[in-house]
Design an enzyme around this catalytic site. Structure first.
Site, PDB file in Angstrom:
ATOM      1  CB  VAL A   1     -12.524 -16.016   0.753  1.00 38.01           C
ATOM      2  CG1 VAL A   1     -12.694 -15.225  -0.594  1.00 38.01           C
ATOM      3  CG2 VAL A   1     -11.223 -15.268   1.291  1.00 38.01           C
ATOM      4  CE  LYS A   2     -21.677 -17.195   2.390  1.00 38.17           C
ATOM      5  NZ  LYS A   2     -22.575 -16.326   3.280  1.00 38.17           N
ATOM      6  CB  VAL A   3     -15.921 -18.408  -3.646  1.00 42.15           C
ATOM      7  CG1 VAL A   3     -15.738 -18.426  -5.146  1.00 42.15           C
ATOM      8  CG2 VAL A   3     -14.690 -17.857  -2.759  1.00 42.15           C
TER       9      VAL A   3
ATOM     10  CB  ALA B   1     -15.693 -11.447   4.489  1.00 36.29           C
TER      11      ALA B   1
ATOM     12  CB  THR C   1     -21.504 -11.250   6.354  1.00 36.83           C
ATOM     13  OG1 THR C   1     -20.195 -11.467   5.459  1.00 36.83           O
ATOM     14  CG2 THR C   1     -21.168 -11.150   7.749  1.00 36.83           C
TER      15      THR C   1
END
Ligand code: E4P
Length: 217
Positions: A86-88, A60, A27
């Site tokens: 965790v999308k960074v 996310a 997402t």
């Protein structure tokens, strides 16, 4: 190659999951906004709802851009569900945060990657996935699939464990090309996944078989 769906739409996620070939979900804030999610509580609930449907990796995205903020957000996201990745973003503070997450057992997806140099940094920091945006590269008159091949070759040669996650997929041919050049994962809109099903000779052949089968009735 793994198949992820690139959406925050629960109905589309359920439809792809029902196919039995779905390996995960990605997402981003734009996709969350598109399905009308507003407010931090609603965002967290939505991520949890997605995890409960698929029980596979769900990326996310953090919205902080400073190291402390990214870490705080990432820890909260990771605590939501064991499947959260965790999308960074690919920024200096993001690379520091990816290294911290990697050292602390939290999976990451380094997003907004547009060059091999960025992909090398993400892998050095220990990202679980790196997301080159191939559709946006094509849109700017470069070849996105070439970048996937270049990164896959570098990772193989250098022995990096980071998985190449081809993102910003626009059509079924992108998926085929990414498979050809060694992407580990493709994250796609549902329309591109379903587009892989289509061939006019399949439709014509099936219509003929069903017609001929009427003789058995
Ligand atoms: C990646 O994870 C992003 O969510 C996504 O693939 C971006 O795609 P777009 O270029 O179609 O917005």
């Amino acid at each position: 190659m793994k198949f992820f769906i690139d959406t925050a739409d629960l109905e589309q996620i359920k439809e792809a999951h029902a196919l039995g070939i779905l390996d995960g979900v990605t997402t981003n804030p734009s996709l969350m906004a598109k399905v009308g999610i507003q407010g931090s509580e609603a965002v967290m609930k939505h991520y949890k709802d997605i995890c409960d449907i698929v029980k596979t990796p769900v990326s996310a995205e953090v919205i902080s851009t400073d190291f402390e903020g990214i870490i705080e957000e990432g820890k909260k996201l990771a605590a939501l569900d064991e499947h959260i990745v965790v999308k960074v973003p690919m920024i200096q503070e993001g690379i520091k945060a990816i290294k911290w997450f990697s050292d602390n057992g939290i999976k990451t997806n380094c997003t907004l990657v547009f060059s091999a140099g960025q992909a090398i940094l993400a892998a050095k920091a220990g990202a679980t996935y790196v997301s080159p945006f191939i559709g946006r590269i094509d849109d700017s008159n470069w070849d996105g699939v070439d970048l996937i091949e270049q990164i896959a070759d570098i990772y193989a040669m250098q022995g990096f464990d980071t998985q190449v996650l081809a993102a910003s997929i626009r059509n079924p041919l992108h998926i085929v090309k990414c498979a050809e050049v060694g992407a580990d994962v493709c994250t796609c809109p549902l329309s591109s996944i379903l587009g892989l099903l289509k061939h006019p000779l399949t439709d014509i052949g099936l219509a003929k078989f069903l017609e001929d089968a009427k003789a058995f009735a």
